[in-house]
Design a protein around this motif. Structure first.
Motif, PDB file in Angstrom:
ATOM      1  N   THR A 149      19.261 -22.236  -1.518  1.00 49.90           N
ATOM      2  CA  THR A 149      18.318 -22.497  -0.427  1.00 49.90           C
ATOM      3  C   THR A 149      16.938 -22.872  -0.966  1.00 49.90           C
ATOM      4  O   THR A 149      16.581 -22.534  -2.099  1.00 49.90           O
ATOM      5  N   ALA A 170      27.464 -28.555  -5.386  1.00 52.62           N
ATOM      6  CA  ALA A 170      27.957 -27.382  -4.650  1.00 52.62           C
ATOM      7  C   ALA A 170      28.900 -27.815  -3.531  1.00 52.62           C
ATOM      8  O   ALA A 170      28.606 -28.740  -2.779  1.00 52.62           O
ATOM      9  N   GLY A 171      30.048 -27.150  -3.467  1.00 49.70           N
ATOM     10  CA  GLY A 171      31.028 -27.434  -2.423  1.00 49.70           C
ATOM     11  C   GLY A 171      31.996 -28.558  -2.744  1.00 49.70           C
ATOM     12  O   GLY A 171      32.915 -28.815  -1.971  1.00 49.70           O
ATOM     13  N   ARG A 172      31.834 -29.218  -3.864  1.00 50.93           N
ATOM     14  CA  ARG A 172      32.727 -30.343  -4.208  1.00 50.93           C
ATOM     15  C   ARG A 172      33.999 -29.840  -4.882  1.00 50.93           C
ATOM     16  O   ARG A 172      33.958 -29.026  -5.796  1.00 50.93           O
ATOM     17  N   TRP A 178      22.553 -28.381  -9.281  1.00 50.22           N
ATOM     18  CA  TRP A 178      23.529 -27.451  -8.694  1.00 50.22           C
ATOM     19  C   TRP A 178      23.858 -27.868  -7.260  1.00 50.22           C
ATOM     20  O   TRP A 178      25.025 -27.967  -6.873  1.00 50.22           O
ATOM     21  N   ASN A 179      22.820 -28.113  -6.470  1.00 51.48           N
ATOM     22  CA  ASN A 179      23.021 -28.458  -5.061  1.00 51.48           C
ATOM     23  C   ASN A 179      23.777 -29.774  -4.885  1.00 51.48           C
ATOM     24  O   ASN A 179      24.497 -29.946  -3.909  1.00 51.48           O
ATOM     25  N   LYS A 182      33.776 -25.933  -5.782  1.00 53.56           N
ATOM     26  CA  LYS A 182      34.288 -25.911  -4.405  1.00 53.56           C
ATOM     27  C   LYS A 182      33.998 -24.572  -3.729  1.00 53.56           C
ATOM     28  O   LYS A 182      33.902 -24.495  -2.511  1.00 53.56           O
ATOM     29  N   ASP A 183      33.843 -23.518  -4.524  1.00 51.21           N
ATOM     30  CA  ASP A 183      33.603 -22.177  -3.992  1.00 51.21           C
ATOM     31  C   ASP A 183      32.120 -21.830  -3.890  1.00 51.21           C
ATOM     32  O   ASP A 183      31.779 -20.718  -3.489  1.00 51.21           O
ATOM     33  N   GLU A 184      31.251 -22.748  -4.255  1.00 51.44           N
ATOM     34  CA  GLU A 184      29.820 -22.445  -4.338  1.00 51.44           C
ATOM     35  C   GLU A 184      29.033 -23.044  -3.179  1.00 51.44           C
ATOM     36  O   GLU A 184      29.389 -24.084  -2.643  1.00 51.44           O
ATOM     37  N   GLU A 185      27.955 -22.364  -2.834  1.00 50.38           N
ATOM     38  CA  GLU A 185      27.039 -22.799  -1.779  1.00 50.38           C
ATOM     39  C   GLU A 185      25.784 -23.397  -2.419  1.00 50.38           C
ATOM     40  O   GLU A 185      25.388 -22.977  -3.505  1.00 50.38           O
ATOM     41  N   PRO A 186      25.133 -24.325  -1.733  1.00 52.43           N
ATOM     42  CA  PRO A 186      23.850 -24.823  -2.250  1.00 52.43           C
ATOM     43  C   PRO A 186      22.801 -23.705  -2.287  1.00 52.43           C
ATOM     44  O   PRO A 186      22.847 -22.771  -1.485  1.00 52.43           O
TER      45      PRO A 186
END
Length: 189
Positions: free
Chosen positions: A41, A136-138, A132-133, A35-39
């Protein structure tokens, strides 16, 4: 080795989540709450692919005999240094890292081997970062970094882990396949 994940092993919130979900992983090296991570780029993924490609050539130059895909080790000697210098280029600002391939010096069987190994290296990088992507954010996913990638998966009960109700997916680390990233479904907050 994911140093940030390693620093989170003693995080009280994560320890509580892990315990509540019954998550136990051998050779644990770290956690991240997705939840704390960004995809990651596309540019970052491309940079990792570029590094992996150069690393493939360096690895093939440092095998014994040269271009031996069955040799997992690397030989560091003046002889293999010369081979690396012959097949690779260095960035003008950095004299320690190779940055490119001299394709004009790679022909025939060597070129065929290299293209195949590059294809495999690209796939590993893409698999790792696309996975990872995906998470990410889940809120309901925990990333677990462990030293049970590659053949270690069999030796340390990986198939048992894959049967756990919390297990979602596992992907080997693209840089060092003795590590892997495991994604776990967490239901208790």
């Amino acid at each position: 080795m994911d140093l940030y994940a390693y620093s989170q092993i003693e995080n009280e919130e994560i320890k509580r989540i892990v315990k509540a979900n019954g998550i136990e992983v051998p050779r644990l090296r770290g956690y991240r709450l997705m939840k704390d991570e960004e995809p990651v780029t596309k540019d970052s993924i491309k940079g990792n692919i570029d590094c992996a490609i150069v690393d493939v050539v360096e690895w093939l130059c440092r095998t014994e005999p040269i271009w031996n895909v069955n040799d997992p080790g690397r030989l560091y000697s003046s002889s293999t240094d010369r081979k690396c210098q012959y097949y690779l280029t260095k960035d003008d600002q950095k004299d320690y890292d190779y940055s490119g391939i001299r394709w004009d010096r790679i022909h025939g069987k060597k070129r065929k081997i290299l293209k195949f190994e590059i294809k495999k290296a690209k796939k590993k990088v893409l698999d790792q970062f696309n996975t990872w992507n995906k998470y990410a954010g889940r809120d309901n996913v925990l990333y677990i970094h462990a030293r049970i990638g590659g053949n270690n998966w069999n030796f340390y009960g990986g198939f048992e882990l894959a049967r756990q109700p919390w297990f979602i997916e596992k992907v080997d680390d693209s840089f060092d396949n003795t590590y892997c990233d495991i994604y776990a479904k967490i239901s208790v907050r």
